[in-house]
Write an enzyme that holds these catalytic residues in place. Structure first.
Site, PDB file in Angstrom:
ATOM      1  N   GLU A 140      17.707   3.557   4.648  1.00 59.95           N
ATOM      2  CA  GLU A 140      17.561   4.964   4.278  1.00 59.95           C
ATOM      3  C   GLU A 140      18.360   5.886   5.191  1.00 59.95           C
ATOM      4  O   GLU A 140      18.015   6.073   6.360  1.00 59.95           O
ATOM      5  CB  GLU A 140      16.075   5.320   4.298  1.00 59.95           C
ATOM      6  CG  GLU A 140      15.223   4.344   3.471  1.00 59.95           C
ATOM      7  CD  GLU A 140      13.739   4.460   3.714  1.00 59.95           C
ATOM      8  OE1 GLU A 140      13.038   3.416   3.603  1.00 59.95           O
ATOM      9  OE2 GLU A 140      13.280   5.568   4.047  1.00 59.95           O
ATOM     10  N   ARG A 157       9.807   3.930  -8.588  1.00 57.80           N
ATOM     11  CA  ARG A 157       9.809   2.929  -7.518  1.00 57.80           C
ATOM     12  C   ARG A 157      11.107   2.134  -7.572  1.00 57.80           C
ATOM     13  O   ARG A 157      11.249   1.229  -8.409  1.00 57.80           O
ATOM     14  CB  ARG A 157       8.617   2.007  -7.673  1.00 57.80           C
ATOM     15  CG  ARG A 157       8.493   0.891  -6.668  1.00 57.80           C
ATOM     16  CD  ARG A 157       8.267   1.370  -5.261  1.00 57.80           C
ATOM     17  NE  ARG A 157       6.917   1.938  -5.121  1.00 57.80           N
ATOM     18  CZ  ARG A 157       6.538   2.605  -4.040  1.00 57.80           C
ATOM     19  NH1 ARG A 157       7.390   2.816  -3.032  1.00 57.80           N
ATOM     20  NH2 ARG A 157       5.321   3.107  -3.967  1.00 57.80           N
ATOM     21  N   HIS A 189      16.306   7.414   0.184  1.00 55.48           N
ATOM     22  CA  HIS A 189      15.432   6.256   0.427  1.00 55.48           C
ATOM     23  C   HIS A 189      15.889   5.071  -0.427  1.00 55.48           C
ATOM     24  O   HIS A 189      15.145   4.532  -1.244  1.00 55.48           O
ATOM     25  CB  HIS A 189      14.013   6.684   0.066  1.00 55.48           C
ATOM     26  CG  HIS A 189      12.906   5.787   0.493  1.00 55.48           C
ATOM     27  ND1 HIS A 189      12.833   4.467   0.148  1.00 55.48           N
ATOM     28  CD2 HIS A 189      11.790   6.050   1.222  1.00 55.48           C
ATOM     29  CE1 HIS A 189      11.714   3.965   0.627  1.00 55.48           C
ATOM     30  NE2 HIS A 189      11.074   4.884   1.299  1.00 55.48           N
ATOM     31  N   ARG A 198      11.152  14.263  -5.065  1.00 56.66           N
ATOM     32  CA  ARG A 198      11.279  13.062  -5.898  1.00 56.66           C
ATOM     33  C   ARG A 198      10.410  13.097  -7.142  1.00 56.66           C
ATOM     34  O   ARG A 198      10.568  12.241  -8.028  1.00 56.66           O
ATOM     35  CB  ARG A 198      10.990  11.805  -5.076  1.00 56.66           C
ATOM     36  CG  ARG A 198       9.591  11.695  -4.526  1.00 56.66           C
ATOM     37  CD  ARG A 198       9.402  10.392  -3.779  1.00 56.66           C
ATOM     38  NE  ARG A 198       8.062  10.290  -3.215  1.00 56.66           N
ATOM     39  CZ  ARG A 198       7.533   9.147  -2.764  1.00 56.66           C
ATOM     40  NH1 ARG A 198       8.220   8.022  -2.837  1.00 56.66           N
ATOM     41  NH2 ARG A 198       6.325   9.149  -2.246  1.00 56.66           N
ATOM     42  N   ASP A 237       8.964  -1.683   9.015  1.00 50.00           N
ATOM     43  CA  ASP A 237       8.967  -0.241   8.739  1.00 50.00           C
ATOM     44  C   ASP A 237       9.408   0.433  10.030  1.00 50.00           C
ATOM     45  O   ASP A 237       8.597   0.658  10.927  1.00 50.00           O
ATOM     46  CB  ASP A 237       7.558   0.213   8.311  1.00 50.00           C
ATOM     47  CG  ASP A 237       7.560   1.610   7.700  1.00 50.00           C
ATOM     48  OD1 ASP A 237       6.516   2.023   7.182  1.00 50.00           O
ATOM     49  OD2 ASP A 237       8.615   2.264   7.755  1.00 50.00           O
TER      50      ASP A 237
HETATM   51  O1  TA6 Z   1      10.567   4.564   4.147  1.00 54.53           O
HETATM   52  C1  TA6 Z   1       9.553   3.731   4.527  1.00 54.53           C
HETATM   53  C2  TA6 Z   1       8.232   4.326   4.086  1.00 54.53           C
HETATM   54  O2  TA6 Z   1       7.998   5.545   4.703  1.00 54.53           O
HETATM   55  C3  TA6 Z   1       7.110   3.312   4.316  1.00 54.53           C
HETATM   56  O3  TA6 Z   1       6.225   3.726   5.314  1.00 54.53           O
HETATM   57  C4  TA6 Z   1       6.459   3.161   2.957  1.00 54.53           C
HETATM   58  O4  TA6 Z   1       5.380   3.957   2.802  1.00 54.53           O
HETATM   59  C5  TA6 Z   1       7.588   3.528   2.020  1.00 54.53           C
HETATM   60  O5  TA6 Z   1       8.253   4.563   2.657  1.00 54.53           O
HETATM   61  C6  TA6 Z   1       7.239   3.837   0.608  1.00 54.53           C
HETATM   62  O6  TA6 Z   1       6.593   5.038   0.490  1.00 54.53           O
HETATM   63  P1  TA6 Z   1       6.011   5.492  -0.940  1.00 54.53           P
HETATM   64  O7  TA6 Z   1       5.416   6.854  -0.703  1.00 54.53           O
HETATM   65  O8  TA6 Z   1       7.194   5.552  -1.883  1.00 54.53           O
HETATM   66  O9  TA6 Z   1       5.028   4.470  -1.364  1.00 54.53           O
END
Ligand code: TA6
Length: 303
Positions: free
Chosen positions: A275, A77, A172, A103, A216
């Site tokens: 991103e 994360r 991301h 990932r 988002d």
């Molecule tokens: O990039 C934004 C997003 O798609 C959000 O919708 C949110 O879910 C975030 O990614 C994080 O996703 P994750 O799967 O890492 O919890």
């Protein structure tokens, strides 16, 4: 080979003494640790995941959660997770892992090289029986990260098969800010976006972006440079890109932050994701034998 010995072996084969060393990082996961005259940084083989970049004597530019998991099969994360070959949920396959499998994959280290003060790390992964269960194509994927006065990230996809395929991709990136309410994003004025917090309605961006609630958004058909202006840390982070037609902007804000087990309840105040991507209607089609390279370049500029 047991993990410690495997890491020592990687360091013997690829390490550059005092500049780029392969060591055990969080959770015992192997990482390349960069300490060059131009920058410090880290990249894990787990997900080919860049987790730190500090140019010169600047403060850390990337955000990493204090509650992140550091284990096989789980995404880190923070830093720069690689979303591939789909973004968010996989259409028609609700059981598939969000943001794809890249990932959470153990990538292979291909090379570490130095040019001047910049250090470049190449890692790769490719299709196998496991990936084909979810995505039945032959591919080769490289993540090339260059740590220097700028951070350059190149994601290179090659179609190793005999038929064309489509894929989505995103770097991301989680950027560290002093206080999100005192930050603004410039560079998307006049760009259309899909608001994923409002039933995917299409809207138009007017002026700079201020993050004042859960955000988002998928900005569409945009090649522009984004500037993250941070009044608290008195700096601007410039994110440039190539071969990317979408930019996603994300901050979970209060409630979503609380709902994420691997994210601190108040950490939403200190991060924003910008991103570099090709998602949704801008997924890439790749013919057999062809390759596609998407690039993101991050620089610091004083505010
Ligand atoms: O990039 C934004 C997003 O798609 C959000 O919708 C949110 O879910 C975030 O990614 C994080 O996703 P994750 O799967 O890492 O919890």
């Amino acid at each position: 080979m047991e993990p410690k010995a495997a890491i020592a072996d990687l360091d013997r084969r690829y390490g550059i003494r005092d500049i780029a060393e392969i060591v055990a990082g969080n959770g015992g996961l192997a990482k390349v640790q960069i300490t060059s005259a131009a920058a410090r940084g880290e990249m894990y083989l787990h997900g080919a995941h860049v987790t730190s970049w500090q140019p010169g004597d600047a403060e850390e530019v990337l955000f990493a959660s204090a509650k992140s998991r550091w284990e096989d099969g789980r995404a880190i994360r923070g830093g720069v997770p690689i979303c591939f070959p789909w973004f968010a949920n996989k259409a028609g396959d609700p059981a598939a892992p969000a943001h794809g499998f890249a990932r959470t994959t153990a990538w292979q280290l291909e090379s570490i090289s130095q040019a001047g003060d910049a250090v470049t790390i190449n890692m790769f992964t490719e299709s196998n029986n496991d990936t084909k269960k979810r995505w039945p194509v032959d591919f080769h994927l490289v993540h090339r990260a260059t740590f220097g006065s700028e951070l350059k990230l190149e994601l290179v996809v090659r179609n190793m098969g005999t038929t064309s395929f489509h894929f989505e991709e995103a770097l991301h990136s989680y950027f560290r800010v002093g206080q999100i309410e005192k930050a603004q994003l410039h560079g998307l004025d006049g760009v259309q976006y899909v608001d994923k917090t409002d039933s995917n309605r299409k809207k138009l961006q007017h002026g700079p972006i201020a993050i004042v609630s859960e955000t988002d958004r998928v900005y569409l058909n945009t090649k522009g440079v984004i500037e993250l202006e941070d009044h608290q840390l008195r700096r601007r982070i410039r994110v440039g890109k190539e071969n990317s037609l979408t930019t996603v902007v994300w901050n979970p804000w209060i409630e979503k932050a609380k709902a994420m087990a691997d994210f601190g309840a108040d950490e939403w105040m200190r991060m924003v994701c910008i991103e570099t991507s090709n998602v949704s209607d801008f997924a890439v089609e790749l013919a057999p034998g062809q390759q596609h390279k998407m690039q993101s370049t991050v620089r610091l500029a004083d505010s």
